[in-house]
Design a protein around this motif. Structure first.
Motif, PDB file in Angstrom:
ATOM      1  N   ARG A   1      64.869  12.437  46.059  1.00  0.00           N
ATOM      2  CA  ARG A   1      66.315  12.462  45.834  1.00  0.00           C
ATOM      3  C   ARG A   1      66.721  11.182  45.095  1.00  0.00           C
ATOM      4  O   ARG A   1      66.647  10.078  45.645  1.00  0.00           O
ATOM      5  CB  ARG A   1      67.073  12.567  47.155  1.00  0.00           C
ATOM      6  CG  ARG A   1      68.572  12.868  46.977  1.00  0.00           C
ATOM      7  CD  ARG A   1      69.319  12.737  48.297  1.00  0.00           C
ATOM      8  NE  ARG A   1      68.885  13.693  49.285  1.00  0.00           N
ATOM      9  CZ  ARG A   1      69.393  14.915  49.455  1.00  0.00           C
ATOM     10  NH1 ARG A   1      70.375  15.327  48.669  1.00  0.00           N
ATOM     11  NH2 ARG A   1      68.942  15.716  50.406  1.00  0.00           N
ATOM     12  N   THR A   2      67.119  11.330  43.836  1.00  0.00           N
ATOM     13  CA  THR A   2      67.569  10.206  43.017  1.00  0.00           C
ATOM     14  C   THR A   2      68.834  10.613  42.277  1.00  0.00           C
ATOM     15  O   THR A   2      69.126  11.805  42.135  1.00  0.00           O
ATOM     16  CB  THR A   2      66.497   9.791  41.981  1.00  0.00           C
ATOM     17  OG1 THR A   2      66.303  10.871  41.050  1.00  0.00           O
ATOM     18  CG2 THR A   2      65.177   9.448  42.653  1.00  0.00           C
ATOM     19  N   PRO A   3      69.609   9.665  41.764  1.00  0.00           N
ATOM     20  CA  PRO A   3      70.816  10.040  41.015  1.00  0.00           C
ATOM     21  C   PRO A   3      70.463  10.734  39.701  1.00  0.00           C
ATOM     22  O   PRO A   3      69.479  10.384  39.047  1.00  0.00           O
ATOM     23  CB  PRO A   3      71.493   8.696  40.736  1.00  0.00           C
ATOM     24  CG  PRO A   3      70.868   7.720  41.686  1.00  0.00           C
ATOM     25  CD  PRO A   3      69.472   8.199  41.911  1.00  0.00           C
ATOM     26  N   LYS A   4      71.236  11.698  39.326  1.00  0.00           N
ATOM     27  CA  LYS A   4      71.075  12.307  38.004  1.00  0.00           C
ATOM     28  C   LYS A   4      71.421  11.252  36.962  1.00  0.00           C
ATOM     29  O   LYS A   4      72.429  10.546  37.069  1.00  0.00           O
ATOM     30  CB  LYS A   4      71.981  13.525  37.863  1.00  0.00           C
ATOM     31  CG  LYS A   4      71.627  14.423  36.687  1.00  0.00           C
ATOM     32  CD  LYS A   4      72.439  15.690  36.724  1.00  0.00           C
ATOM     33  CE  LYS A   4      71.975  16.687  35.658  1.00  0.00           C
ATOM     34  NZ  LYS A   4      70.724  17.353  36.000  1.00  0.00           N
ATOM     35  N   GLY A   5      70.553  11.120  35.943  1.00  0.00           N
ATOM     36  CA  GLY A   5      70.789  10.096  34.930  1.00  0.00           C
ATOM     37  C   GLY A   5      70.545   8.689  35.446  1.00  0.00           C
ATOM     38  O   GLY A   5      71.144   7.726  34.948  1.00  0.00           O
ATOM     39  N   TRP A   6      69.645   8.545  36.393  1.00  0.00           N
ATOM     40  CA  TRP A   6      69.318   7.272  37.035  1.00  0.00           C
ATOM     41  C   TRP A   6      69.062   6.175  35.998  1.00  0.00           C
ATOM     42  O   TRP A   6      68.335   6.388  35.043  1.00  0.00           O
ATOM     43  CB  TRP A   6      68.081   7.504  37.892  1.00  0.00           C
ATOM     44  CG  TRP A   6      67.740   6.475  38.914  1.00  0.00           C
ATOM     45  CD1 TRP A   6      68.512   5.459  39.372  1.00  0.00           C
ATOM     46  CD2 TRP A   6      66.498   6.396  39.628  1.00  0.00           C
ATOM     47  NE1 TRP A   6      67.824   4.742  40.337  1.00  0.00           N
ATOM     48  CE2 TRP A   6      66.592   5.292  40.513  1.00  0.00           C
ATOM     49  CE3 TRP A   6      65.322   7.146  39.605  1.00  0.00           C
ATOM     50  CZ2 TRP A   6      65.540   4.929  41.360  1.00  0.00           C
ATOM     51  CZ3 TRP A   6      64.290   6.789  40.449  1.00  0.00           C
ATOM     52  CH2 TRP A   6      64.402   5.702  41.320  1.00  0.00           C
ATOM     53  N   THR A   7      69.665   5.035  36.164  1.00  0.00           N
ATOM     54  CA  THR A   7      69.581   3.833  35.309  1.00  0.00           C
ATOM     55  C   THR A   7      70.390   3.962  34.022  1.00  0.00           C
ATOM     56  O   THR A   7      70.400   3.030  33.220  1.00  0.00           O
ATOM     57  CB  THR A   7      68.137   3.432  34.946  1.00  0.00           C
ATOM     58  OG1 THR A   7      67.597   4.319  33.955  1.00  0.00           O
ATOM     59  CG2 THR A   7      67.229   3.392  36.179  1.00  0.00           C
ATOM     60  N   GLY A   8      71.057   5.087  33.811  1.00  0.00           N
ATOM     61  CA  GLY A   8      71.884   5.241  32.618  1.00  0.00           C
ATOM     62  C   GLY A   8      73.285   4.712  32.842  1.00  0.00           C
ATOM     63  O   GLY A   8      73.566   4.026  33.837  1.00  0.00           O
ATOM     64  N   PRO A   9      74.213   5.001  31.927  1.00  0.00           N
ATOM     65  CA  PRO A   9      75.590   4.527  32.089  1.00  0.00           C
ATOM     66  C   PRO A   9      76.213   5.055  33.382  1.00  0.00           C
ATOM     67  O   PRO A   9      76.125   6.256  33.667  1.00  0.00           O
ATOM     68  CB  PRO A   9      76.311   5.099  30.871  1.00  0.00           C
ATOM     69  CG  PRO A   9      75.235   5.416  29.886  1.00  0.00           C
ATOM     70  CD  PRO A   9      74.039   5.786  30.685  1.00  0.00           C
ATOM     71  N   LYS A  10      76.834   4.170  34.137  1.00  0.00           N
ATOM     72  CA  LYS A  10      77.484   4.597  35.382  1.00  0.00           C
ATOM     73  C   LYS A  10      78.806   5.297  35.085  1.00  0.00           C
ATOM     74  O   LYS A  10      79.166   6.270  35.767  1.00  0.00           O
ATOM     75  CB  LYS A  10      77.692   3.409  36.314  1.00  0.00           C
ATOM     76  CG  LYS A  10      76.377   2.804  36.800  1.00  0.00           C
ATOM     77  CD  LYS A  10      76.590   1.800  37.917  1.00  0.00           C
ATOM     78  CE  LYS A  10      75.260   1.215  38.374  1.00  0.00           C
ATOM     79  NZ  LYS A  10      74.327   2.240  38.867  1.00  0.00           N
TER      80      LYS A  10
END
Length: 394
Positions: free
Chosen positions: A291-300
């Motif tokens: 389970r990780t954020p969609k678009g992890w490390t991209g623009p918040k």
């Protein structure tokens, strides 16, 4: 009743130096993944980013790419530690940048396509071809080294993984299952396929269910149900689930390494017991829920609207770059957040201490003969056709 594999270890198996290297390798993957979507020129940002460096039409899928690269990098560690023969199937095929990036970094892409060389000029050509006329698509197409599953028609990743493992007793097939893909009928049914794996004569399949929360523009079901219910669902299908959850990279590297170690130990324990006893009992194979954020490390956020961890990260999270200096500056800051000057040498090649993390030769998942057509050809066992001939006297 089959024995249950050990639970995932709660530990920090990576020494600080190794954790830092794995994180740097993953940053290099993410930099390349974003570069493929956006850059036409200036591949290493050695001059200020300008409009002419950006593709006129932006196509691609960023959302699942960091998670796919995260899986790939940690699988490489298992391959190196155990000299394990493995291949990787990307169920969410639209996350091709997350697979193409590590394939390029381990050198296979340049070996097959010499004009995509491991230097600045080759990186520029590698970026330009992605989702570009005359180039390659945004899925893991057959042109991708090591790809036997495109993923565009969602739902068949586990079936293909099981098929690849059949009659290949030494092969580990890691398969990323997207949480949007998991809602399709074929995928939901194919969880039962593990019941057909024979631990004596077949290889193993390690599914990694990637819960990043969203499909193209709405939430996914398996990311919304309680963790305990999801675990029960997977156990009901016959798997033993291990959870890796979070968004802090260094914490996640330790979690993923510990979980990979536990899953690999369980797989080998099942196989060793079956092969030493000669009894092929049914195994409750391990699987991972990542389970990780969609678009992890991209623009918040972009223009005040949530992007990372939301459906807006699915495709191109930052668009409208022409005649839009704020967006151009935000893209440059995003790309520079991966610190490419620390990852690539003066020529544009991955620095040696990071290159050493990739497996060698055919142990590279992108170079495995099982996933590259024509490398495992064998003569068919055919009878003499003349024995079936009919006499034609006139």
């Amino acid at each position: 009743m089959s024995a249950q594999p050990p639970a995932a270890a709660v530990s920090s198996p990576l020494a600080p130096d190794m954790a830092a290297k794995i994180d740097a390798y993953w940053r290099a993957c993410n930099y390349l993944a974003a570069g493929m979507i956006y850059l036409l020129d200036n591949p290493l940002l050695r001059e200020p980013l300008k409009e002419e460096h950006i593709k006129k039409r932006l196509l691609g899928h960023w959302g699942s790419s960091p998670g796919l690269a995260f899986m790939y990098v940690h699988l490489n560690r298992i391959i190196n530690a155990h000299e394990q023969e493995a291949i990787f199937l990307a169920g969410p095929g639209h996350g091709a940048p997350g697979v193409l990036a590590p394939v390029y970094l381990e050198g296979t892409y340049s070996e097959i396509y010499p004009n995509k060389s491991e230097d600045e000029e080759g990186m520029k050509a590698f970026f330009k071809q992605f989702s570009f006329p005359g180039g390659i698509g945004s899925h893991c197409t057959p042109e991708t080294p090591g790809s036997i599953h495109e993923g565009g028609e969602l739902g068949y990743s586990i079936s293909h993984a099981i098929g690849a493992a059949f009659d290949n007793p030494n092969l580990l097939v890691a398969v990323a299952v997207g949480d949007g893909e998991s809602e399709t009928g074929p995928l939901a049914t194919s969880w039962h396929s593990s019941k057909f794996l024979n631990p004596i004569r077949d290889g193993a399949v390690l599914p990694i269910l990637h819960l990043n929360g969203y499909k193209i523009n709405n939430p996914t079901l398996l990311s919304r149900i309680p963790k305990g219910e999801l675990a029960e669902l997977m156990r009901g299908y016959g798997w033993t689930p291990h959870f890796v959850e979070g968004d802090d990279p260094m914490t996640m590297h330790q979690q993923m390494a510990a979980t990979m170690d536990a899953c690999y130990a369980a797989i080998r324990a099942f196989q060793d017991e079956a092969r030493s006893s000669g009894k092929a009992t049914r195994c409750h194979w391990p699987m991972i829920v990542l389970r990780t954020p969609k678009g992890w490390t991209g623009p918040k956020e972009v223009d005040g609207r949530k992007v990372e961890g939301f459906w807006r990260a699915h495709q191109v999270p930052l668009s409208g770059l022409h005649n839009n200096p704020p967006h151009l500056h935000q893209l440059e800051a995003w790309l520079k957040s991966y610190r490419p000057e620390q990852l690539f040498d003066e020529r544009g090649k991955l620095i040696p201490e990071l290159r050493a993390l990739a497996p060698k030769g055919t142990l590279r998942m992108s170079a495995n003969p099982h996933a590259n057509g024509g490398l495992l050809r064998r003569a068919l066992r055919m009878p003499d056709f003349r024995d079936y001939a009919l006499e034609v006297p006139e």
